[in-house]
Design an enzyme around this catalytic site. Structure first.
Site, mmCIF file in Angstrom:
data_model
loop_
_atom_site.group_PDB
_atom_site.id
_atom_site.type_symbol
_atom_site.label_atom_id
_atom_site.label_comp_id
_atom_site.label_asym_id
_atom_site.label_seq_id
_atom_site.Cartn_x
_atom_site.Cartn_y
_atom_site.Cartn_z
ATOM 1 N N TYR A 41 0.845 -1.197 0.000
ATOM 2 C CA TYR A 41 0.000 0.000 0.000
ATOM 3 C C TYR A 41 0.877 1.243 0.000
ATOM 4 O O TYR A 41 0.711 2.132 -0.845
ATOM 5 C CB TYR A 41 -0.907 -0.034 1.228
ATOM 6 C CG TYR A 41 -1.645 1.241 1.526
ATOM 7 C CD1 TYR A 41 -1.138 2.175 2.442
ATOM 8 C CD2 TYR A 41 -2.851 1.523 0.903
ATOM 9 C CE1 TYR A 41 -1.812 3.337 2.720
ATOM 10 C CE2 TYR A 41 -3.541 2.699 1.203
ATOM 11 C CZ TYR A 41 -3.018 3.596 2.112
ATOM 12 O OH TYR A 41 -3.694 4.767 2.395
HETATM 13 N N1 LIG Z 1 -9.403 6.797 6.158
HETATM 14 C C1 LIG Z 1 -8.207 7.220 6.574
HETATM 15 O O1 LIG Z 1 -7.978 7.432 7.787
HETATM 16 C C2 LIG Z 1 -7.123 7.450 5.564
HETATM 17 C C3 LIG Z 1 -7.392 7.463 4.207
HETATM 18 N N2 LIG Z 1 -6.364 7.684 3.312
HETATM 19 C C4 LIG Z 1 -6.686 7.761 1.872
HETATM 20 O O2 LIG Z 1 -7.784 8.656 1.695
HETATM 21 C C5 LIG Z 1 -8.629 8.164 0.627
HETATM 22 C C6 LIG Z 1 -10.041 7.963 1.158
HETATM 23 O O3 LIG Z 1 -9.971 7.085 2.289
HETATM 24 P P1 LIG Z 1 -11.281 6.240 2.704
HETATM 25 O O4 LIG Z 1 -12.477 7.091 2.522
HETATM 26 O O5 LIG Z 1 -11.014 5.607 4.027
HETATM 27 O O6 LIG Z 1 -11.261 5.143 1.545
HETATM 28 P P2 LIG Z 1 -12.139 3.799 1.371
HETATM 29 O O7 LIG Z 1 -11.384 2.642 1.919
HETATM 30 O O8 LIG Z 1 -13.506 4.078 1.850
HETATM 31 O O9 LIG Z 1 -12.104 3.650 -0.245
HETATM 32 C C7 LIG Z 1 -12.615 4.669 -1.058
HETATM 33 C C8 LIG Z 1 -13.289 4.055 -2.241
HETATM 34 O O10 LIG Z 1 -12.321 3.446 -3.117
HETATM 35 C C9 LIG Z 1 -13.090 2.663 -4.013
HETATM 36 N N3 LIG Z 1 -12.326 1.576 -4.604
HETATM 37 C C10 LIG Z 1 -11.591 0.629 -3.965
HETATM 38 N N4 LIG Z 1 -11.097 -0.263 -4.854
HETATM 39 C C11 LIG Z 1 -11.544 0.134 -6.094
HETATM 40 C C12 LIG Z 1 -11.395 -0.374 -7.417
HETATM 41 N N5 LIG Z 1 -10.687 -1.485 -7.653
HETATM 42 N N6 LIG Z 1 -12.003 0.294 -8.430
HETATM 43 C C13 LIG Z 1 -12.726 1.413 -8.194
HETATM 44 N N7 LIG Z 1 -12.908 1.952 -6.965
HETATM 45 C C14 LIG Z 1 -12.318 1.306 -5.930
HETATM 46 C C15 LIG Z 1 -14.249 2.084 -3.203
HETATM 47 O O11 LIG Z 1 -15.431 2.180 -3.987
HETATM 48 P P3 LIG Z 1 -16.711 1.194 -3.723
HETATM 49 O O12 LIG Z 1 -17.036 1.404 -2.266
HETATM 50 O O13 LIG Z 1 -17.767 1.708 -4.650
HETATM 51 O O14 LIG Z 1 -16.248 -0.205 -4.024
HETATM 52 C C16 LIG Z 1 -14.290 2.960 -1.947
HETATM 53 O O15 LIG Z 1 -15.560 3.522 -1.686
HETATM 54 C C17 LIG Z 1 -7.966 6.876 0.123
HETATM 55 O O16 LIG Z 1 -7.146 7.149 -0.995
HETATM 56 C C18 LIG Z 1 -7.110 6.438 1.297
HETATM 57 O O17 LIG Z 1 -6.010 5.618 0.888
HETATM 58 C C19 LIG Z 1 -5.063 7.836 3.703
HETATM 59 C C20 LIG Z 1 -4.747 7.809 5.044
HETATM 60 C C21 LIG Z 1 -5.765 7.689 6.071
HETATM 61 N N1 LIG Z 2 -8.406 3.064 1.168
HETATM 62 C C1 LIG Z 2 -8.134 3.248 2.476
HETATM 63 N N2 LIG Z 2 -6.905 3.648 2.845
HETATM 64 C C2 LIG Z 2 -6.645 3.820 4.176
HETATM 65 C C3 LIG Z 2 -7.614 3.615 5.139
HETATM 66 C C4 LIG Z 2 -8.909 3.181 4.720
HETATM 67 O O1 LIG Z 2 -9.819 2.967 5.538
HETATM 68 N N3 LIG Z 2 -9.110 3.017 3.387
HETATM 69 N N4 LIG Z 2 -7.347 3.821 6.465
HETATM 70 C C5 LIG Z 2 -6.140 4.235 6.853
HETATM 71 C C6 LIG Z 2 -5.934 4.628 8.289
HETATM 72 O O2 LIG Z 2 -4.608 4.963 8.549
HETATM 73 C C7 LIG Z 2 -6.394 3.593 9.257
HETATM 74 O O3 LIG Z 2 -5.370 2.877 9.752
HETATM 75 C C8 LIG Z 2 -7.092 4.338 10.362
HETATM 76 O O4 LIG Z 2 -8.444 4.030 10.243
HETATM 77 C C9 LIG Z 2 -5.003 4.318 5.930
HETATM 78 N N5 LIG Z 2 -5.417 4.211 4.544
#
Ligand SMILES: NC(=O)C1=CN([C@@H]2O[C@H](COP(=O)(O)OP(=O)(O)OC[C@H]3O[C@@H](n4cnc5c(N)ncnc54)[C@H](OP(=O)(O)O)[C@@H]3O)[C@@H](O)[C@H]2O)C=CC1
Ligand SMILES: Nc1nc2c(c(=O)[nH]1)N=C([C@H](O)[C@@H](O)CO)CN2
Length: 237
Positions: A149
């Site tokens: 990742y």
């Molecule tokens: N949440 C956090 O604390 C953190 C988040 N991030 C980054 O911020 C962004 C948003 O995070 P978060 O909201 O938690 O993300 P999610 O894990 O909720 O993923 C966001 C969306 O990505 C889509 N997705 C996943 N795989 C595919 C695929 N193969 N093709 C098309 N769409 C895909 C999914 O769509 P569907 O649901 O329709 O399948 C999902 O709704 C991400 O890039 C994440 O890496 C970084 C650090 C921390």
């Molecule tokens: N696609 C995603 N990326 C990440 C997520 C997630 O939920 N979806 N979450 C993190 C956070 O660091 C997680 O450890 C805290 O909830 C990182 N990237």
């Protein structure tokens, strides 16, 4: 306000949905991508947000989405690459399939969409056009538990630098590197305490802090090629 829409990938839940709703509240036409239909997608449609199906797991499916996008709009104000494949316990699978999928979603999809949608951004009548990559703190710092990742998010950060230089001065290209923004279902209190211990500003703030970064980058005429850390100051902890 710009009549050219803003595209945000993975807008069906969590950070992407929140930012899509705020963009719409600010008067932007919004296009989200989704992979899994769910009530939240229909709720977004009812607000007037366009939802386009997209599966970024292969080059062919990415190109199929691009064709759908071009059939839907002739211009874009901005593209926000938010979609992401992430696993809580990456090592439990430790398979090449997951690494390949993370490459597809985090690198190949933004690469192909940015290059193929360049003409849509250039057709935007507004003075500013933006690409924003949502990466991760681990891109610059590594992650022992999420190596694939982190590596693919680092690749996305590198694409930010290359494309910022390639597309200037017509299109700004920046990244936002979040950390510990939202919990996932099943995260324990111990995990919350663990997240808080890693930041100088202990909190799990929720999606508004990412939206603030998106708004800033869209509104700034003099910023390109940067990665904006939104991580509670982990680097000084
Ligand atoms: N949440 C956090 O604390 C953190 C988040 N991030 C980054 O911020 C962004 C948003 O995070 P978060 O909201 O938690 O993300 P999610 O894990 O909720 O993923 C966001 C969306 O990505 C889509 N997705 C996943 N795989 C595919 C695929 N193969 N093709 C098309 N769409 C895909 C999914 O769509 P569907 O649901 O329709 O399948 C999902 O709704 C991400 O890039 C994440 O890496 C970084 C650090 C921390
Ligand atoms: N696609 C995603 N990326 C990440 C997520 C997630 O939920 N979806 N979450 C993190 C956070 O660091 C997680 O450890 C805290 O909830 C990182 N990237």
């Amino acid at each position: 306000m710009s009549q050219a829409p803003i595209l945000i990938t993975g807008g069906g839940q969590r950070l992407g949905r929140y930012c899509a709703e705020r963009l719409h509240d600010d008067g932007h036409p919004v296009i989200i991508t989704y992979r899994r239909e769910r009530p939240a997608i229909e709720a977004l449609r009812k607000r007037g947000i366009t939802a386009l199906y997209a599966d970024f797991s292969s080059e062919s499916s990415i190109l199929e989405f691009i064709a759908r996008l071009k059939a839907h709009t002739h211009a874009l104000r901005a593209i926000i690459h938010n979609a992401s494949h992430w696993q809580r316990d990456e090592d439990s699978t430790a398979c090449g399939e997951d690494f390949a999928l993370m490459f597809q979603v985090h690198m190949q999809a933004p690469y192909l969409i940015n290059l193929h949608a360049h003409t849509l951004l250039m057709a935007c009548p507004e003075p500013m056009r933006d690409i924003i990559h949502i990466t991760d703190y681990s891109a610059a710092h590594g992650s022992q538990r999420h190596m694939a990742y982190a590596a693919t998010k680092a690749g996305l950060e590198n694409l930010t630098l290359s494309m910022a230089g390639r597309f200037a001065p017509d299109i700004k290209v920046n990244a936002i590197a979040p950390a510990g923004i939202m919990l996932n279902a099943g995260d324990s209190d111990d995990y919350l305490a663990h997240l808080n211990s890693k930041s100088a500003l202990p909190a799990v703030p929720g999606p508004m802090v990412i939206w603030q970064g998106v708004r800033y980058l869209l509104d700034s005429a003099f910023v390109t090629g940067i990665t904006l850390p939104v991580d509670g100051g982990r680097h000084v902890k």
